[in-house]
Design an enzyme around this catalytic site. Structure first.
Site, short mmCIF file in Angstrom:
data_model
loop_
_atom_site.label_atom_id
_atom_site.label_comp_id
_atom_site.label_asym_id
_atom_site.label_seq_id
_atom_site.Cartn_x
_atom_site.Cartn_y
_atom_site.Cartn_z
N TYR A 29 0.86 -1.18 0.00
CA TYR A 29 0.00 0.00 0.00
C TYR A 29 0.89 1.23 0.00
O TYR A 29 1.86 1.29 0.77
CB TYR A 29 -0.90 -0.02 1.24
CG TYR A 29 -1.81 1.18 1.39
CD1 TYR A 29 -2.91 1.36 0.55
CD2 TYR A 29 -1.58 2.14 2.38
CE1 TYR A 29 -3.75 2.46 0.70
CE2 TYR A 29 -2.42 3.23 2.53
CZ TYR A 29 -3.51 3.39 1.69
OH TYR A 29 -4.34 4.47 1.84
N ASP A 73 9.31 3.03 -0.41
CA ASP A 73 8.27 3.67 0.39
C ASP A 73 8.56 3.30 1.84
O ASP A 73 8.20 2.22 2.31
CB ASP A 73 6.89 3.18 -0.07
CG ASP A 73 5.78 3.77 0.79
OD1 ASP A 73 6.08 4.43 1.81
OD2 ASP A 73 4.60 3.56 0.44
N LYS A 80 4.65 9.35 8.79
CA LYS A 80 4.46 8.83 10.16
C LYS A 80 5.47 9.39 11.17
O LYS A 80 5.29 10.49 11.68
CB LYS A 80 4.46 7.31 10.14
CG LYS A 80 3.32 6.76 9.23
CD LYS A 80 3.03 5.31 9.42
CE LYS A 80 2.12 4.74 8.35
NZ LYS A 80 0.73 4.54 8.69
N1 PLP Z 1 2.91 4.17 2.35
C1 PLP Z 1 2.82 3.27 3.32
C2 PLP Z 1 3.82 2.15 3.36
C3 PLP Z 1 1.83 3.36 4.29
O1 PLP Z 1 1.75 2.41 5.24
C4 PLP Z 1 0.92 4.43 4.23
C5 PLP Z 1 -0.15 4.55 5.23
O2 PLP Z 1 -0.33 3.76 6.10
C6 PLP Z 1 1.05 5.37 3.20
C7 PLP Z 1 2.06 5.21 2.27
C8 PLP Z 1 0.12 6.52 3.12
O3 PLP Z 1 0.37 7.43 4.15
P1 PLP Z 1 -0.79 8.42 4.63
O4 PLP Z 1 -1.84 7.58 5.26
O5 PLP Z 1 -0.08 9.34 5.58
O6 PLP Z 1 -1.28 9.14 3.42
#
Ligand code: PLP
Length: 428
Positions: free
Chosen positions: A144, A239, A267
């Site tokens: 994700y 990511d 985060k």
């Molecule tokens: N990338 C990863 C690996 C994530 O776990 C998340 C959210 O949990 C995101 C991107 C997206 O971040 P946000 O929820 O701050 O938009």
């Protein structure tokens, strides 16, 4: 534990907010109960609207690595707020936090702050496309990367929990440029990434998958990914929204010794306030406007309160032995969970990297999306509800991670193991 005030608030929320929540998994649909409405949090505990206390293994889905309401972070936010909450102009705090990130993360020479993880990944992909002049992106099944259109193809997190394959509203024309391949498959890397006709701009990967539950990279997988992308001129994006400043101060790339071209953060770098960031080699980052032609902007990007919280958080993480202690404590807890499952005779796979882990209710090892799907979500839902009744707050989905914080005490973890044993016994 039933929270009557939460029930009432949820009913009110559903009248004015879709599903009563501002992010789908919070609705707790897959674990068969209503969400708790949280009133406050401190250290390793959160308190619901009725003031009932829960040991927290969600930690706001990762950011609260030093526990809730850490006094240094709260003070930094309060001190900054006195001077105003947003200027829409550059500040010294942005330079401070950017310098800390550049110093910490091996791949990052320049970094741009945004306000969420989704903005970070979305912008990094646009940059990779602009830089290479190619359109196709490769991602992995069950990973994700936020909710931008290009990523909603065989995605993890809430998309997976709710069983939505993609999403209405995402045009075919956009997702035709997204290829999703199995995580941990070197064969899939070879066949897809070596195909020059595909015109691949970038590969985006969670170096430790965290959104189909925790799935570590197989030995050599990230190295192979780096090798092939370098050979084929494909931009490699890590990511690290979950793993950044979580597995080590330099993130997963430091932990595994594999350096991507671009990195996305979120985060933890916001200390609990809304921050994301993308950064990487100066050569690529110089394509971002105003230096280059790839456009990306944000009214609240580099917000002074968020920068202050981020700086305070990163300073705490620089303490000697922070990661050794946290990772050791997490390893001991994971061993404890496995022991309990073994004693009770419950088939369970415990996947863990550092302070991120998932207990999958399945007898077979979980190494990718397909094997994660074998987990018994009904059983997880029962376990979730039983643990909640005993004051322990787990992620409300089998396909998410537990996050440990430095404030989880030995006594907290001992109690969590005792309650887990009681819960597992009732599942048999
Ligand atoms: N990338 C990863 C690996 C994530 O776990 C998340 C959210 O949990 C995101 C991107 C997206 O971040 P946000 O929820 O701050 O938009």
């Amino acid at each position: 534990m039933e929270s009557l005030k939460s029930k009432k608030l949820f009913a009110e929320a559903k009248k004015v907010i879709p599903g009563g929540v501002n992010s789908p998994v919070r609705a707790c649909l897959s674990v068969g109960c209503d969400p708790l409405f949280i009133e406050r949090a401190e250290g390793s505990y959160i308190y619901d609207a009725d003031g009932q206390k829960y040991l927290d293994f969600v930690n706001s889905w990762g950011p609260m690595i030093m526990g809730h309401a850490h006094p240094d972070i709260i003070k930094a936010i309060q001190d900054a707020a006195v001077y105003g909450t947003s200027y829409g102009a550059p500040t010294s705090s942005e330079v401070d936090l950017a310098s800390m990130v550049v110093e910490a993360v091996p791949s990052i020479e320049k970094v741009r702050f945004v306000s969420s993880g989704t903005e970070a990944t979305m912008s990094a992909v646009r940059l990779a496309r602009g830089y290479t002049g190619k359109n196709v992106i490769v991602k992995f099944d069950g990973c994700y990367h936020g909710h931008a259109d290009s990523f909603l193809v065989k995605a993890g997190s809430g998309v997976l929990t709710l069983g939505i394959p993609g999403s209405p509203g995402v045009p075919e024309d956009i997702v035709k440029n997204t290829i999703s391949i199995p995580y941990n498959s070197v064969e899939a890397l070879e066949t897809t990434l070596r195909d020059a006709d595909l015109n691949i701009a970038c590969v985006i990967v969670e170096p430790v998958a965290g959104n189909m539950g925790c799935v570590p990279p197989a030995p050599g997988f990230l190295q192979k990914l780096r090798e092939i992308t370098a050979e084929e001129g494909i931009v490699l994006i890590f990511d690290e929204v979950i793993t950044g400043f979580r597995l080590s101060y330099g993130g997963a790339q430091q932990y595994y010794g594999v350096t991507p071209d671009l990195t996305c953060l979120g985060k933890i770098i916001g200390g609990g306030l809304p921050v994301g960031a993308y950064g990487g080699k100066a050569d690529i980052m110089n394509s971002v406007a105003p230096d280059g032609p790839v456009y990306q902007a944000g009214t609240l990007s580099g917000n002074p309160l968020a920068m202050a919280a981020g700086k305070a958080a990163l300073k705490l993480l620089q303490q000697d032995g922070f990661y050794e202690d946290l990772n050791q404590k997490s390893a001991a807890y994971a061993d404890g969970l496995l022991e309990v499952a073994g004693r009770v005779g419950l088939p369970m796979q415990l996947n863990r990297v550092g302070s991120v882990m998932t207990s999958f209710f399945t007898a077979t090892p979980v190494t990718d999306f397909e094997t994660a799907m074998k987990a018994d979500t009904g059983l997880y839902g029962r376990h979730y509800r039983q643990m909640l009744d005993s004051g322990i707050y787990l992620a409300p989905s089998q396909f998410e991670c537990s996050f440990m914080s430095s404030t989880h005490s030995d006594a907290d973890l001992k109690r969590a193991l005792l309650e887990t044993e009681k819960s597992f016994s009732l599942l048999k």
